[in-house]
Scaffold this motif. Structure first.
Motif, short mmCIF file in Angstrom:
data_model
loop_
_atom_site.label_atom_id
_atom_site.label_comp_id
_atom_site.label_asym_id
_atom_site.label_seq_id
_atom_site.Cartn_x
_atom_site.Cartn_y
_atom_site.Cartn_z
N UNK A 41 0.83 -1.20 0.00
CA UNK A 41 0.00 0.00 0.00
C UNK A 41 0.86 1.24 0.00
N UNK A 42 0.35 2.30 -0.60
CA UNK A 42 1.04 3.59 -0.58
C UNK A 42 0.67 4.33 0.70
N UNK A 43 1.65 4.87 1.44
CA UNK A 43 1.32 5.60 2.67
C UNK A 43 0.32 6.72 2.40
N UNK A 44 -0.65 6.85 3.28
CA UNK A 44 -1.66 7.90 3.14
C UNK A 44 -1.04 9.27 3.37
N UNK A 45 -1.58 10.30 2.73
CA UNK A 45 -1.06 11.65 2.96
C UNK A 45 -1.06 12.00 4.45
N UNK A 46 -0.01 12.67 4.88
CA UNK A 46 0.17 13.11 6.27
C UNK A 46 0.44 11.96 7.24
N UNK A 47 0.56 10.73 6.74
CA UNK A 47 0.84 9.61 7.63
C UNK A 47 2.32 9.57 7.98
N UNK A 48 2.65 8.79 9.00
CA UNK A 48 4.03 8.65 9.45
C UNK A 48 4.48 7.21 9.22
N UNK A 49 5.65 7.05 8.64
CA UNK A 49 6.23 5.72 8.47
C UNK A 49 7.57 5.68 9.21
N UNK A 50 7.97 4.50 9.63
CA UNK A 50 9.26 4.32 10.31
C UNK A 50 10.07 3.30 9.52
N UNK A 51 10.87 3.75 8.57
CA UNK A 51 11.62 2.82 7.72
C UNK A 51 12.68 2.03 8.50
N UNK A 52 12.94 0.83 8.04
CA UNK A 52 14.03 0.05 8.62
C UNK A 52 15.35 0.75 8.32
N UNK A 53 16.26 0.81 9.28
CA UNK A 53 17.55 1.47 9.04
C UNK A 53 18.26 0.92 7.80
N UNK A 158 3.21 17.59 -1.70
CA UNK A 158 4.54 17.97 -2.16
C UNK A 158 5.50 18.28 -1.01
N UNK A 159 5.08 18.04 0.23
CA UNK A 159 5.93 18.34 1.39
C UNK A 159 6.18 17.07 2.18
N UNK A 160 7.42 16.64 2.21
CA UNK A 160 7.84 15.45 2.95
C UNK A 160 8.73 15.90 4.10
N UNK A 161 8.58 15.26 5.25
CA UNK A 161 9.37 15.64 6.42
C UNK A 161 10.10 14.43 6.98
#
Length: 213
Positions: A41-53, A158-161
Motif C-alpha cells: 500500500x502507498x502511505x496515506x497523505x500526512x501519515x508517518x512511516x518508520x523505515x528500517x535502518x 509535495x511536502x515530505x518531512x
C-alpha cells in the motif's frame, strides 16, 4: 594547452547548468529496500512511516539533480542539518544551490525565491522556516519540498518531512510530536535524515513524515 582550456570550460559549464531547461536522464538510481514502507500500500497523505535502518541506502539521485538548500538560523541544529545536505550533495554529485535566509525578518520571499529557481527539490533546514513554508507550499504543488528535523502542520502531497524523537517542531501554536532536544541533531542523524528523505521523494513517496528510530 588547448586541451586544458577546453576541459576547464566544460567543467565550468557543468557547474552552472541552466535550470530553466529540462534535465535529461533518469529520475532516480536504485530502489528502496525491504522495510522502508509497506509494499502492499502507498502511505496515506500526512501519515508517518518508520523505515528500517538502511532501507534507503540503494536509492540515489541522478548526477546533476537540481536541489536548493534553504536554510535559516545560526543555531547548532540548523548548521548540522545544512552541513548534512551539502555533504550529501557533494557525495551524490548533486547540482546544489543555497539560499541562506538567516536574519531575514520575512522569510516568505526567500521561500518564493527558492521556488523561482525551479529546482527538482527544495530542502529546508531551520525551525524558522516552518511557518513560511506552511503559507507557501500548498500554492506550489508542482514543487517538491523536503523538511529535515521539523514538520509543517498540514502538509500537502509535495511536502515530505523527516523527524525523530527530539525534533519535530511544527510551527507556532502547534505542539511538537516529541520534546525538542537540540542534542539529538547529530552529524550522523542529520546524514541519515537527508538520505532517507531524499530517497522517499525520489521514489514518489511524498507528503508523509519519515520517522527515524
Amino acid at each position: 594547452m588547448l586541451v586544458v582550456l577546453l576541459t576547464a570550460a566544460l567543467v565550468t559549464a557543468c557547474g552552472s547548468a541552466d535550470w530553466s531547461q529540462p534535465r535529461q536522464g533518469p529520475a532516480r538510481i536504485g530502489s528502496l529496500g525491504a522495510g522502508f514502507s509497506d509494499p502492499a500500500t502507498t502511505p496515506a497523505p500526512e501519515s508517518t512511516i518508520t523505515p528500517a535502518p538502511g532501507s534507503w541506502d540503494d536509492v540515489h539521485p541522478p548526477e546533476g539533480y537540481r536541489v536548493v538548500l534553504l536554510t535559516a538560523g545560526d543555531d547548532a541544529p540548523t548548521r548540522t542539518l545544512a552541513d548534512a545536505v551539502t555533504g550529501w550533495a557533494d557525495t551524490e554529485q548533486v547540482d546544489l544551490r543555497t539560499i541562506d535566509a538567516t536574519g531575514d525578518q520575512d522569510l516568505v520571499p526567500r521561500v518564493t525565491e527558492a521556488i523561482g529557481m525551479r529546482p527538482e527539490l527544495i530542502v529546508t533546514a531551520g525551525n524558522d522556516l516552518v511557518d513560511p513554508l506552511t503559507l507557501v507550499t500548498a500554492s506550489h504543488l508542482d514543487q517538491q519540498f523536503l523538511v529535515v528535523g521539523a514538520e509543517i502542520g498540514e502538509p500537502t502531497a509535495n511536502v515530505t518531512a523527516v523527524d525523530w524523537t527530539g525534533a519535530s517542531y511544527r510551527g507556532e501554536g502547534l505542539e511538537a510530536s516529541s520534546v525538542y532536544d537540540p542534542a539529538t541533531f547529530t552529524e550522523e542523524r542529520g546524514a541519515r535524515a537527508v538520505r532517507a528523505g531524499a530517497a522517499a521523494v525520489l521514489s514518489d513517496l511524498t507528503g508523509i513524515v519519515i520517522w527515524l528510530s
